[in-house]
Design an enzyme around this catalytic site. Structure first.
Site, PDB file in Angstrom:
ATOM      1  N   ARG A 259     -13.694 -10.737  24.119  1.00 24.76           N
ATOM      2  CA  ARG A 259     -12.480 -10.998  24.692  1.00 24.76           C
ATOM      3  C   ARG A 259     -11.462  -9.904  24.215  1.00 24.76           C
ATOM      4  NH1 ARG A 259     -13.574 -15.867  22.402  1.00 24.76           N
ATOM      5  NH2 ARG A 259     -14.391 -17.419  24.241  1.00 24.76           N
TER       6      ARG A 259
ATOM      7  N   LYS B 292      -5.310   0.847  33.320  1.00 26.41           N
ATOM      8  CA  LYS B 292      -6.370   0.317  34.255  1.00 26.41           C
ATOM      9  C   LYS B 292      -7.767   0.685  34.155  1.00 26.41           C
ATOM     10  CE  LYS B 292      -3.238   0.151  38.517  1.00 26.41           C
ATOM     11  NZ  LYS B 292      -3.432   0.640  39.812  1.00 26.41           N
TER      12      LYS B 292
ATOM     13  N   GLU C  92      -4.805  14.731  42.302  1.00 22.30           N
ATOM     14  CA  GLU C  92      -3.776  13.889  41.481  1.00 22.30           C
ATOM     15  C   GLU C  92      -2.626  14.605  40.976  1.00 22.30           C
ATOM     16  OE1 GLU C  92      -4.326  10.691  41.704  1.00 22.30           O
ATOM     17  OE2 GLU C  92      -6.501  10.090  41.730  1.00 22.30           O
TER      18      GLU C  92
ATOM     19  N   LYS D 144       3.519   9.737  35.022  1.00 28.99           N
ATOM     20  CA  LYS D 144       2.492   8.494  35.081  1.00 28.99           C
ATOM     21  C   LYS D 144       3.088   7.334  33.799  1.00 28.99           C
ATOM     22  CE  LYS D 144      -1.526   6.426  35.616  1.00 28.99           C
ATOM     23  NZ  LYS D 144      -2.932   5.934  35.841  1.00 28.99           N
TER      24      LYS D 144
ATOM     25  N   GLU E 151       1.591  -3.407  37.800  1.00 30.86           N
ATOM     26  CA  GLU E 151       1.682  -3.073  39.295  1.00 30.86           C
ATOM     27  C   GLU E 151       2.238  -4.206  40.222  1.00 30.86           C
ATOM     28  OE1 GLU E 151      -1.612  -0.464  40.909  1.00 30.86           O
ATOM     29  OE2 GLU E 151      -1.263  -1.449  42.752  1.00 30.86           O
TER      30      GLU E 151
ATOM     31  N   ARG F 296       4.648   0.554  40.428  1.00 28.45           N
ATOM     32  CA  ARG F 296       3.523   1.485  39.968  1.00 28.45           C
ATOM     33  C   ARG F 296       2.519   1.710  41.211  1.00 28.45           C
ATOM     34  NH1 ARG F 296      -0.781   0.538  34.973  1.00 28.45           N
ATOM     35  NH2 ARG F 296      -2.040   2.154  35.620  1.00 28.45           N
TER      36      ARG F 296
ATOM     37  N   ASN G 234      -0.647   4.970  44.001  1.00 31.21           N
ATOM     38  CA  ASN G 234      -1.796   4.639  44.855  1.00 31.21           C
ATOM     39  C   ASN G 234      -1.626   5.349  46.114  1.00 31.21           C
ATOM     40  OD1 ASN G 234      -2.844   2.926  43.052  1.00 31.21           O
ATOM     41  ND2 ASN G 234      -1.704   1.309  44.088  1.00 31.21           N
TER      42      ASN G 234
ATOM     43  N   HIS H 124      -4.463   6.766  48.368  1.00 29.71           N
ATOM     44  CA  HIS H 124      -5.712   6.061  47.771  1.00 29.71           C
ATOM     45  C   HIS H 124      -6.176   4.830  48.747  1.00 29.71           C
ATOM     46  CE1 HIS H 124      -4.783   8.149  44.181  1.00 29.71           C
ATOM     47  NE2 HIS H 124      -5.489   7.567  43.578  1.00 29.71           N
TER      48      HIS H 124
ATOM     49  N   HIS I 152      -9.931   5.443  49.089  1.00 32.10           N
ATOM     50  CA  HIS I 152     -10.978   4.439  48.600  1.00 32.10           C
ATOM     51  C   HIS I 152     -11.681   3.943  49.903  1.00 32.10           C
ATOM     52  CE1 HIS I 152      -8.463   2.876  44.890  1.00 32.10           C
ATOM     53  NE2 HIS I 152      -9.083   4.071  44.656  1.00 32.10           N
TER      54      HIS I 152
ATOM     55  N   HIS J 170     -13.639  11.470  43.942  1.00 30.39           N
ATOM     56  CA  HIS J 170     -12.275  10.588  44.094  1.00 30.39           C
ATOM     57  C   HIS J 170     -11.045  11.420  44.454  1.00 30.39           C
ATOM     58  CE1 HIS J 170      -9.534   7.545  43.149  1.00 30.39           C
ATOM     59  NE2 HIS J 170      -8.870   8.203  42.539  1.00 30.39           N
TER      60      HIS J 170
HETATM   61  P1  NAD Z   1     -16.182  11.814  36.612  1.00 24.23           P
HETATM   62  O1  NAD Z   1     -15.955  10.990  35.290  1.00 24.23           O
HETATM   63  O2  NAD Z   1     -17.605  11.324  37.160  1.00 24.23           O
HETATM   64  O3  NAD Z   1     -16.345  13.045  36.017  1.00 24.23           O
HETATM   65  C1  NAD Z   1     -16.585  14.186  36.881  1.00 24.23           C
HETATM   66  C2  NAD Z   1     -18.012  15.131  36.338  1.00 24.23           C
HETATM   67  O4  NAD Z   1     -17.644  15.926  35.481  1.00 24.23           O
HETATM   68  C3  NAD Z   1     -19.096  14.109  36.111  1.00 24.23           C
HETATM   69  O5  NAD Z   1     -20.544  14.974  36.174  1.00 24.23           O
HETATM   70  C4  NAD Z   1     -18.677  14.351  34.130  1.00 24.23           C
HETATM   71  O6  NAD Z   1     -20.259  14.127  33.481  1.00 24.23           O
HETATM   72  C5  NAD Z   1     -18.635  15.920  34.199  1.00 24.23           C
HETATM   73  N1  NAD Z   1     -17.693  16.306  33.150  1.00 24.23           N
HETATM   74  C6  NAD Z   1     -16.622  15.515  32.503  1.00 24.23           C
HETATM   75  N2  NAD Z   1     -15.862  16.278  31.648  1.00 24.23           N
HETATM   76  C7  NAD Z   1     -16.769  17.431  31.599  1.00 24.23           C
HETATM   77  C8  NAD Z   1     -16.375  18.855  30.993  1.00 24.23           C
HETATM   78  N3  NAD Z   1     -15.291  18.886  30.180  1.00 24.23           N
HETATM   79  N4  NAD Z   1     -17.062  19.754  31.325  1.00 24.23           N
HETATM   80  C9  NAD Z   1     -18.374  19.767  32.161  1.00 24.23           C
HETATM   81  N5  NAD Z   1     -18.513  18.672  32.989  1.00 24.23           N
HETATM   82  C10 NAD Z   1     -17.699  17.428  32.765  1.00 24.23           C
HETATM   83  O7  NAD Z   1     -15.157  11.786  37.672  1.00 24.23           O
HETATM   84  P2  NAD Z   1     -13.527  11.853  37.191  1.00 24.23           P
HETATM   85  O8  NAD Z   1     -12.940  12.699  38.645  1.00 24.23           O
HETATM   86  O9  NAD Z   1     -13.180  12.218  35.909  1.00 24.23           O
HETATM   87  O10 NAD Z   1     -12.948  10.369  37.325  1.00 24.23           O
HETATM   88  C11 NAD Z   1     -13.143   9.553  38.479  1.00 24.23           C
HETATM   89  C12 NAD Z   1     -12.895   8.127  38.356  1.00 24.23           C
HETATM   90  O11 NAD Z   1     -11.739   8.030  37.692  1.00 24.23           O
HETATM   91  C13 NAD Z   1     -13.144   7.478  39.634  1.00 24.23           C
HETATM   92  O12 NAD Z   1     -13.941   6.361  39.454  1.00 24.23           O
HETATM   93  C14 NAD Z   1     -11.945   6.860  39.746  1.00 24.23           C
HETATM   94  O13 NAD Z   1     -11.980   5.637  40.566  1.00 24.23           O
HETATM   95  C15 NAD Z   1     -11.321   6.713  38.377  1.00 24.23           C
HETATM   96  N6  NAD Z   1      -9.796   6.794  38.375  1.00 24.23           N
HETATM   97  C16 NAD Z   1      -9.316   5.861  37.509  1.00 24.23           C
HETATM   98  C17 NAD Z   1      -7.732   5.602  37.408  1.00 24.23           C
HETATM   99  C18 NAD Z   1      -7.411   4.631  36.571  1.00 24.23           C
HETATM  100  O14 NAD Z   1      -5.968   4.619  36.626  1.00 24.23           O
HETATM  101  N7  NAD Z   1      -8.216   3.959  35.559  1.00 24.23           N
HETATM  102  C19 NAD Z   1      -7.051   6.936  38.112  1.00 24.23           C
HETATM  103  C20 NAD Z   1      -7.751   7.904  38.903  1.00 24.23           C
HETATM  104  C21 NAD Z   1      -9.032   7.760  39.053  1.00 24.23           C
HETATM  105  N1  GLY Z   2      -4.293   5.420  39.363  1.00 24.48           N
HETATM  106  C1  GLY Z   2      -3.240   4.480  39.896  1.00 24.48           C
HETATM  107  C2  GLY Z   2      -2.628   3.808  38.688  1.00 24.48           C
HETATM  108  O1  GLY Z   2      -2.997   3.924  37.546  1.00 24.48           O
HETATM  109  O2  GLY Z   2      -1.768   2.933  38.643  1.00 24.48           O
END
Ligand code: NAD
Ligand code: GLY
Length: 362
Positions: free
Chosen positions: A126, A148, A190, A232, A242, A246, A250, A253, A257, A270
């Site tokens: 939990r 998130k 972003e 942010k 949100e 907030r 998006n 997005h 998405h 992404h």
């Molecule tokens: P990712 O986590 O897939 O990383 C991208 C690639 O880079 C991967 O292959 C990873 O292994 C590699 N990598 C990471 N750090 C590295 C480094 N320092 N050197 C070499 N390689 C490295 O992708 P991302 O773009 O970081 O994240 C995308 C995800 O984030 C999506 O799932 C998206 O939905 C999510 N997201 C979430 C929020 C939120 O608020 N929670 C906001 C925006 C995006």
């Molecule tokens: N990436 C959208 C949020 O964090 O609200």
């Protein structure tokens, strides 16, 4: 890459759940002292093999130096693994490691690791504490801040998740040195978003400094990360769950998405899907008479210079609408869009007439 001398520190102001964001070159070495300061004696690092090869050792060494007992759970690399099977594997790993409620999870990686490890931390017994140690630009400017956490469902992106704030965010700009160029560009999408929704001066700064950012200039990247995180943090502090404002984060997005889901998770990154989505949202804004057409051009040009896609894939009108109708921004069956009134000023919760969508969606 040049190094920043002292970490810059921002705060996400959420009352008793407030937390620091520390930004600088070499900040990974602070992991142990941060975990110790948070009162944990054990840490479980969740990461993937790509990130581990570059950046696990300094994190482990830092934890060991503070006497923190550490185990590691590795998940497969890639967006396609932000799923139930990987979540279950992480939860199984936590049980096998006999993680307790006060054991602290360290999410070391990009947004995929951060979202999935954060969600596991939200639901294991939990809820257990976690720290975000983002290693991609995208994770450093966006996903690691704000609480998130989620996994994807085959029918929709980020459909299963929870709000669970980290206890701290450690952003080591040195990690970007090993990041592939395509991933750096995806993160810039972003960064551009923050300028477009909130900060016209930052948008203009990005137009001037984009080449330095693409070249991996440390000072430029640190400034872009700090400005993005500040925006942010302000938005999250004002509307954590949100309920209104907030949603501005998006921007692009809802379209993005849909692209990710239609093409298969991981096909377009992404940030790439968000880039094309932001151009669509700007075009819709212009067609509704809200945004001056030259501003659509400035947004499109900046994203194109960052080598990001600015034209969406042709999915067909019906498929676009079907995918977007599943979005989390749908209210009472109506899709709510984030649109622009100017570069630097976004409005949330906008209806868009179907004929306008038909005109812009290929
Ligand atoms: P990712 O986590 O897939 O990383 C991208 C690639 O880079 C991967 O292959 C990873 O292994 C590699 N990598 C990471 N750090 C590295 C480094 N320092 N050197 C070499 N390689 C490295 O992708 P991302 O773009 O970081 O994240 C995308 C995800 O984030 C999506 O799932 C998206 O939905 C999510 N997201 C979430 C929020 C939120 O608020 N929670 C906001 C925006 C995006
Ligand atoms: N990436 C959208 C949020 O964090 O609200």
């Amino acid at each position: 890459m040049t190094s920043t001398p002292e970490p810059r520190v921002l705060a996400v102001g959420l009352g008793a759940r407030s937390y620091p964001i520390r930004i600088g070159s070499g900040v990974l070495a602070e992991t142990g002292s941060m975990v110790a300061a948070l009162g944990a004696r054990r840490a479980i690092v969740v990461t993937n093999p790509v990130v581990a090869a570059h950046w696990l050792e300094p994190v482990r060494a830092s934890l060991a130096a503070r006497g923190i007992a550490t185990a590691t759970i590795e998940i497969p690399d890639g967006e396609a693994h932000k799923d139930f099977a990987t979540l279950q594997a992480v939860l199984t790993g936590l049980i096998e490691q006999r993680a307790e409620r006060k054991t602290l999870v360290v999410a070391l990686g990009g947004g995929v690791v951060g979202d999935l490890a954060g969600f596991a931390a939200a639901i294991y017994q939990r809820g257990m504490p976690f720290v975000q140690v983002p290693t991609t630009l995208l994770a450093q400017v966006d996903s690691s801040v704000g609480g998130k956490t989620a996994i994807n469902h085959p029918l929709g992106k980020n459909m299963i998740g929870a709000f669970h704030q980290p206890r701290a965010v450690l952003i080591d700009t040195a990690c970007l040195a090993t990041l592939p160029a395509r991933e750096l560009a995806a993160g810039l999408a972003e960064v551009v978003k923050y300028g477009a929704i909130r900060d016209p001066a930052f948008f203009a700064w990005l137009e001037t400094n984009l080449d330095a950012l693409l070249a991996g200039d440390g000072a430029a990247l640190a400034h872009a990360i700090e400005t993005s995180c500040r925006i942010k943090a302000q938005v999250v502090a004002a509307d954590e769950r949100e309920e209104g404002e907030r949603a501005v984060l998006n921007f692009g997005h809802t379209f993005g998405h849909a692209i990710e889901n239609a093409l298969g998770y991981g096909e377009w990154l992404h940030g790439e899907a968000v880039a094309a989505g932001m151009v669509l949202a700007a075009e819709v804004s212009a067609r509704l008479g809200m945004l001056a057409p030259p501003d659509v051009g400035r947004l499109r040009d900046l994203l194109a210079r960052a080598r990001l896609p600015v034209s969406p894939p042709a999915l067909g009108h019906a498929r676009w609408l079907d995918l977007m109708a599943r979005d989390k921004k749908v209210e009472a069956g109506t899709i709510r869009f984030v649109l622009l009134e100017a570069l630097g000023r976004a409005v949330v919760g906008h209806d868009v007439p179907p004929e306008v969508l038909r005109d812009v969606l290929p």
